[in-house]
Design a protein around this motif. Structure first.
Motif, short mmCIF file in Angstrom:
data_model
loop_
_atom_site.label_atom_id
_atom_site.label_comp_id
_atom_site.label_asym_id
_atom_site.label_seq_id
_atom_site.Cartn_x
_atom_site.Cartn_y
_atom_site.Cartn_z
N ASP A 119 0.82 -1.23 0.00
CA ASP A 119 0.00 0.00 0.00
C ASP A 119 0.85 1.27 0.00
O ASP A 119 0.57 2.23 0.74
CB ASP A 119 -0.96 0.01 1.19
N VAL A 120 1.88 1.28 -0.82
CA VAL A 120 2.70 2.48 -0.99
C VAL A 120 1.83 3.59 -1.59
O VAL A 120 0.97 3.34 -2.45
CB VAL A 120 3.91 2.16 -1.91
N GLU A 121 2.04 4.81 -1.15
CA GLU A 121 1.18 5.92 -1.55
C GLU A 121 1.45 6.41 -2.97
O GLU A 121 0.53 6.90 -3.64
CB GLU A 121 1.32 7.08 -0.56
N LYS A 122 2.70 6.30 -3.43
CA LYS A 122 3.00 6.76 -4.79
C LYS A 122 4.30 6.14 -5.27
O LYS A 122 5.28 6.04 -4.51
CB LYS A 122 3.10 8.28 -4.86
N VAL A 123 4.32 5.74 -6.55
CA VAL A 123 5.53 5.26 -7.21
C VAL A 123 5.77 6.14 -8.43
O VAL A 123 4.89 6.25 -9.30
CB VAL A 123 5.40 3.79 -7.65
N ILE A 124 6.95 6.74 -8.51
CA ILE A 124 7.37 7.46 -9.72
C ILE A 124 8.36 6.56 -10.43
O ILE A 124 9.47 6.33 -9.94
CB ILE A 124 8.02 8.82 -9.39
N HIS A 125 7.96 6.04 -11.56
CA HIS A 125 8.81 5.15 -12.36
C HIS A 125 9.53 5.98 -13.42
O HIS A 125 8.93 6.83 -14.08
CB HIS A 125 7.97 4.07 -13.03
N THR A 126 10.82 5.70 -13.60
CA THR A 126 11.63 6.47 -14.54
C THR A 126 11.67 5.81 -15.90
O THR A 126 12.13 4.67 -16.05
CB THR A 126 13.07 6.63 -14.02
N SER A 127 11.21 6.53 -16.89
CA SER A 127 11.27 6.10 -18.28
C SER A 127 12.45 6.81 -18.95
O SER A 127 13.42 7.20 -18.29
CB SER A 127 9.95 6.44 -18.97
N THR A 128 12.40 6.98 -20.26
CA THR A 128 13.44 7.64 -21.03
C THR A 128 12.86 8.11 -22.35
O THR A 128 11.93 7.48 -22.89
CB THR A 128 14.62 6.69 -21.31
N SER A 129 13.41 9.17 -22.90
CA SER A 129 12.97 9.65 -24.21
C SER A 129 13.28 8.64 -25.31
O SER A 129 12.67 8.68 -26.39
CB SER A 129 13.63 10.98 -24.54
N GLU A 130 14.20 7.71 -25.06
CA GLU A 130 14.53 6.70 -26.07
C GLU A 130 13.33 5.81 -26.41
O GLU A 130 13.32 5.17 -27.46
CB GLU A 130 15.69 5.82 -25.58
N VAL A 131 12.31 5.75 -25.56
CA VAL A 131 11.15 4.92 -25.87
C VAL A 131 10.39 5.43 -27.09
O VAL A 131 9.65 4.68 -27.73
CB VAL A 131 10.18 4.79 -24.67
N TYR A 132 10.57 6.71 -27.42
CA TYR A 132 9.87 7.27 -28.57
C TYR A 132 10.55 6.90 -29.89
O TYR A 132 9.93 6.95 -30.95
CB TYR A 132 9.80 8.79 -28.47
N GLY A 133 11.84 6.54 -29.84
CA GLY A 133 12.58 6.32 -31.07
C GLY A 133 12.69 7.62 -31.85
O GLY A 133 12.47 8.72 -31.33
N THR A 134 13.06 7.52 -33.11
CA THR A 134 13.17 8.71 -33.96
C THR A 134 11.80 9.38 -34.07
O THR A 134 10.80 8.74 -34.37
CB THR A 134 13.66 8.32 -35.36
N ALA A 135 11.78 10.68 -33.83
CA ALA A 135 10.52 11.42 -33.80
C ALA A 135 9.73 11.26 -35.10
O ALA A 135 10.26 11.47 -36.19
CB ALA A 135 10.79 12.89 -33.54
N GLN A 136 8.46 10.91 -34.98
CA GLN A 136 7.55 10.90 -36.12
C GLN A 136 6.92 12.27 -36.31
O GLN A 136 6.43 12.60 -37.39
CB GLN A 136 6.47 9.83 -35.92
N TYR A 137 6.90 13.06 -35.25
CA TYR A 137 6.50 14.47 -35.33
C TYR A 137 7.17 15.18 -34.16
O TYR A 137 7.58 14.54 -33.18
CB TYR A 137 4.98 14.64 -35.28
#
Length: 336
Positions: A119-137
């Protein structure tokens, strides 16, 4: 959420961003448990270099994010989890992808499963801009398609989706922080800015690099840390994915020239073939739309746009050129 009186767990606290974040939280008077990667030497990574007043206050837990039992033990009694522990080097992910699955995906599963049970009150998970790959826009907002262009980015996409699935399935209070190209003191030399700075600082004038044409949205470490803290404090982020970027796009080649100017060096750039990503794996363009962060967090980069970027590069170069700091880096080899 008022963080005063809350116990905050930072995973990956021994790393580049995690150590800065841990120090900032301690200096704000928060109760912090720092999850560092266990080793037999008793090293705490960059936290070993923290000022004495920080080390006196931090509660260090040595473990392995891949081990669900240790993760659960570390999370007991914690109200908020800032989950940064991950394998992050893209070149290393080409030849050791299994390690990335275990650390990034299964490690995140360990966090959210324990958060659900405890019952943790909040989790901030760290992602990365690399998940977007080369920008489509551009600029890239949080609705941009996800593209796994390296084993690293694929595992971060998997980790993001595991975290969000627990929010959607079990109402686990998860939010996704998606920092773009954070840089600054303590960053690994696998990243382009420390690579250039350490070569110049060691007297090299023929700078070995990979591709110069890709663009990036660089975010100074102080801004990234402020973004993480703002997400932890916000009551509006649960279930959301939020870009933490500068909204300023610049090519690698132009970045190198700005570093050279800041360090008053006349350089020549030499292409090092081993530093080039496979063609379809290279992320050619990243540029953050950070309007959601402004709306939900009231967060905006303090080192934004060209002048802010130049100031942050100068601050970073000053840290790296300190002889004691520079000695930690092996400038003459390709760091993966």
């Amino acid at each position: 959420m008022n963080l005063q009186g809350k116990r905050i767990l930072v995973t990956g606290a021994d790393g580049f961003i995690g150590s800065h974040l841990t120090e900032a939280l301690i200096r704000r008077g928060h109760d912090v448990r720092a999850f560092v990667f266990y080793n037999s030497f008793g090293h705490w990574g960059w936290l070993d270099e923290s000022p004495a007043d920080v080390k006196r206050e931090v509660d260090v837990f040595a473990g392995d994010i891949r081990d669900p039992h240790g993760v659960r033990t570390a999370m007991k009694g914690c109200d908020v989890v800032l989950h940064l522990a991950a394998l992050i080097g893209i070149p290393y992910s080409y030849h050791s992808p299994d390690a990335y699955v275990d650390t990034n995906i299964k490690g995140t599963l360990n966090i959210v499963q324990a958060a659900r049970d405890l019952d943790v009150e909040k989790v901030i998970h760290t992602s990365t801009s690399e998940v977007y790959g080369t920008a489509q826009y551009v600029p890239i907002d949080e609705k941009h398609p996800l593209q796994g262009q390296s084993p690293y980015s694929a595992t971060k996409i998997g980790a993001d989706q595991i975290a969000l699935s627990f929010y959607r399935s079990f109402a686990t209070p998860v939010a996704i922080a998606r920092p773009f190209n954070t840089f600054g003191p303590r960053q690994s030399a696998r990243a382009v800015i420390p690579t250039v700075i350490t070569q110049i600082a060691n007297g090299e004038r023929r700078i070995k690099l990979g591709a110069l044409y890709p663009t990036r949205d660089f975010n100074y470490i102080q801004d990234s840390v402020a973004g993480f803290i703002a997400m932890a404090e916000s009551d509006r982020v649960v279930g959301e994915e939020i870009n933490l970027g500068s909204n300023y796009e610049i090519s690698i080649g132009d970045t190198v020239q700005l570093i050279a100017e800041a360090m008053h060096a006349d350089i020549e750039i030499v292409t090092d073939e081993q530093r080039l990503r496979p063609d379809k794996s290279e992320v050619e363009r990243l540029w953050a739309d950070n309007r959601k962060a402004l709306e939900l967090l009231d967060w905006a980069p303090q080192f934004g746009q060209r002048e802010g970027f130049k100031q942050a590069l100068a601050e970073t170069a000053r840290w790296f050129t300190d002889p004691a700091n520079l000695a930690r880096y092996k400038h003459g080899i390709y760091n993966i």
